[in-house]
Scaffold this motif. Structure first.
Motif, PDB file in Angstrom:
ATOM      1  N   TYR B 179     -11.358 -29.408  -2.037  1.00  0.00           N
ATOM      2  CA  TYR B 179     -12.064 -30.490  -1.342  1.00  0.00           C
ATOM      3  C   TYR B 179     -11.073 -31.495  -0.773  1.00  0.00           C
ATOM      4  O   TYR B 179     -11.222 -31.977   0.346  1.00  0.00           O
ATOM      5  N   ALA B 299     -17.472 -33.083  -4.174  1.00  0.00           N
ATOM      6  CA  ALA B 299     -18.645 -32.273  -4.508  1.00  0.00           C
ATOM      7  C   ALA B 299     -19.794 -33.105  -5.096  1.00  0.00           C
ATOM      8  O   ALA B 299     -20.947 -32.954  -4.677  1.00  0.00           O
ATOM      9  N   THR B 321     -22.435 -26.954  -3.151  1.00  0.00           N
ATOM     10  CA  THR B 321     -21.242 -27.806  -3.166  1.00  0.00           C
ATOM     11  C   THR B 321     -20.126 -27.287  -4.065  1.00  0.00           C
ATOM     12  O   THR B 321     -19.056 -27.865  -4.108  1.00  0.00           O
ATOM     13  N   LYS B 324     -15.996 -25.827  -1.374  1.00  0.00           N
ATOM     14  CA  LYS B 324     -15.985 -26.690  -0.187  1.00  0.00           C
ATOM     15  C   LYS B 324     -16.350 -25.900   1.071  1.00  0.00           C
ATOM     16  O   LYS B 324     -17.131 -26.355   1.906  1.00  0.00           O
TER      17      LYS B 324
END
Lengths: 96, 477
Positions: B179, B299, B321, B324
């Motif tokens: 992420y 997330a 989530t 990513k």
């Protein structure tokens, strides 16, 4: 602080050095001199003094993340005591 | 006696910078041996390493995301050891003042409860080179392309009790770092590597047993198996009255066992000292604020937003989530005009189904959001029936072909012609009069059979709803 022969042997092992008997005597004397010099520092009261992390008053020296060309391999390998066409060679170090 | 396994992890993560930590050589994976090298990363005397600013930024980003404290005055140290993977005979690392301390990573355990794994520290360091033994020469070939590639090492407290917890933590760590964009975390390319420290103790004891460190764990599966093997080995030793030795053990994937590694000639004495070539780092409040401001949506935040903004159930929000790349895919679908719940259903059903069948990660998938969106709208507009759409999806998953074109070429468009449907119903009823009688005498099952036959007559391309209605009408008529 007394430097013993065992200490010299241990340091030699860690440094991958193989001093002969005569060199060991010399090293013992030299190391003892160096280490006893540290006693001078111990005279000072350093309680509450921040350890120095660098001798120059500079900080945050950085470069940007930009690629530039690497070095010619042939040049890099020039000084190698042992090599082949593409790599440095070392005594067997890999397990198994 | 019941035993408890106690595990701590040391995870090395390669940072996704373009250049090495202390020089401008590329970090690109592969390359002919020793072609991504320069005097700095091969440790030539007289060279001066200079820190890559992105390395600090990535480490701070990771530290913030792992809920750690950033060390405002931090520096590097030398870890000395003689091994040919390090041409300098020392690794530049951080011992005394690591960039991050006291992090916390919440994981979900098997029972569904939350457990917090404490991060002892996170520090920056350089990677070592690759050694390959040449049996002909009986010498070791040293390739220093990886030398100086930036790493962060993330050390946990001994907080894990099961391999499931370990995997849950690693999944979470991997997702968080992806992420943030600080690492691609590819285990097969070695950009995420994990050493497992493990000891056992009688259940209920608060004292730690003697631990071993396991290396060479190249997949989550290997980690789980190694943990199972090693705790069994230690328990057996103790039950036989023997002692566990503190040592480094190597996991052998093929033999399914760990083996003691030849100690590096008892040189576990690294004689760390401050790295004099690299001036200390002082991290200002402004710098920290700036990094904080630029942290991407993580997330947990996306999960909350998906529930509020798209009205998705918790389960969907969580599934979407976890990776990513999957969340990005979902958001693109919505941006392209697909309905959120529809997109979520397709992604959780078909996309995840294909990914797991092909053992792929979402970020490596070729299928683009626009292809899925087209497929969804074709179903919605009645141009493709849902079953056919699923088939088309599977066919184009690896190629990302133009679905409109694909449907045309393969003649898969939905047939919405009532005359054709009526004809098919006629034909099926005529050929299966027994089933019609069966249904009328109360055999419900015959209904499904007739629907199936009509769909078959329509080559699977009719609207299932219309077929249902036509069969029902005919039966009651």
């Amino acid at each position: 602080m007394k430097i013993t022969e065992e200490m010299v042997d241990y340091i030699a092992l860690l440094s991958r050095l193989k001093p002969d008997a005569e060199e060991k005597v010399q090293m013992t004397a030299e190391l003892e001199k160096i280490v006893s010099y540290m006693d001078v520092l111990n005279i000072l009261d350093t309680d509450g003094v921040e350890p120095l992390s660098h001798v120059f008053p500079i900080r945050n020296v950085m470069r940007s993340d930009e690629v530039s060309s690497s070095f010619p391999r042939e040049e890099l390998l020039k000084n190698a005591p042992s090599r082949d066409d593409e790599a440095f060679l070392a005594p067997k170090a890999v397990e198994g | 006696m019941t035993w408890e396994t106690v595990i701590g992890l040391e995870t090395h993560v390669e940072l996704a910078t373009k250049t090495k930590i202390f020089c401008s050589c590329t970090t690109e994976f592969g390359g002919a041996p020793n072609t991504h090298c320069c005097p700095v990363c091969t440790g030539m005397p007289g060279t001066l390493p200079v820190l890559n600013e992105k390395v600090l930024e990535f480490a701070v980003k990771a530290g913030i995301a792992l809920n750690g404290e950033i060390t405002r005055h931090c520096k590097f140290d030398r870890k000395n050891y003689f091994y040919p993977d390090l041409p300098k005979a020392y690794q530049v690392s951080q011992l005394y003042l690591p960039i991050v301390r006291n992090g916390k990573v919440p994981i979900r355990t098997e029972s569904g409860t939350e457990k917090v794994i404490r991060i002892h520290e996170l520090h920056m360091e350089e990677d070592a080179g690759k050694l390959v033994h040449d049996p002909w020469l009986d010498q070791t070939k040293c390739d220093y392309n990886r030398c100086g590639v930036p790493l962060i090492e993330i050390v946990t407290e001994p907080d894990f009790r099961t391999s499931k917890e370990v995997i849950a933590y690693l999944e979470k760590l991997k997702s968080t770092l992806q992420y943030l964009g600080v690492s691609d975390c590819k285990m097969q390319e070695g950009s995420l590597r994990c050493d497992v420290n493990l000891s056992v103790r009688p259940a209920g004891s608060t004292q730690l047993g003697t631990r071993t460190e396991m290396k060479n764990l190249s997949s989550f599966k290997a980690i789980a198996r190694a943990i199972a093997y090693e705790s069994r080995r230690q328990i057996e030793l103790i039950e036989e009255g023997k002692k566990v030795l503190q040592e480094t053990r190597r996991w052998d994937e093929n033999k399914d066992a760990t083996f003691a590694m030849r100690s590096k000639e008892d040189a576990q004495d690294y004689r760390y000292f401050p790295e004099p070539d690299i001036p200390p780092l002082v991290i200002s409040a402004e710098y920290l604020d700036d990094v904080r401001r630029r942290q991407p949506e993580m997330a947990e935040e996306k999960m909350v937003r998906y529930q509020q903004e798209y009205d998705l159930p918790v389960y969907d929000a969580q599934m979407l989530t976890e990776q990513k790349a999957l969340a990005d895919f979902f958001e693109s679908c919505v941006t392209l005009g697909a309905e959120a719940k529809q997109s979520a259903n397709w992604i959780m059903g078909q996309v995840l189904g294909q990914l797991s069948a092909k053992a792929m990660e979402a970020k490596n998938m070729k299928l683009t959001p626009s292809t899925l969106v087209t497929l969804i709208s074709m179903v919605k507009e009645g141009r493709l029936n849902r079953n056919t759409a699923v088939k088309v999806f599977e066919d184009v998953f690896d190629t990302d072909e133009d679905v409109e074109e694909y449907v045309k070429v393969h003649g898969l468009a939905q047939i919405n012609d009532p005359t054709a449907l009526a004809a098919a119903v006629e034909k099926v009823f005529a050929a299966n009069s027994q089933s019609v009688t069966d249904y009328r005498s109360g055999k419900e099952k015959a209904y499904g059979f007739l629907v199936g036959q009509v769909m078959r007559e329509m080559k699977g391309r009719a609207d299932p709803q219309a077929v249902n209605e036509a069969v029902r009408d005919k039966l009651s008529g």
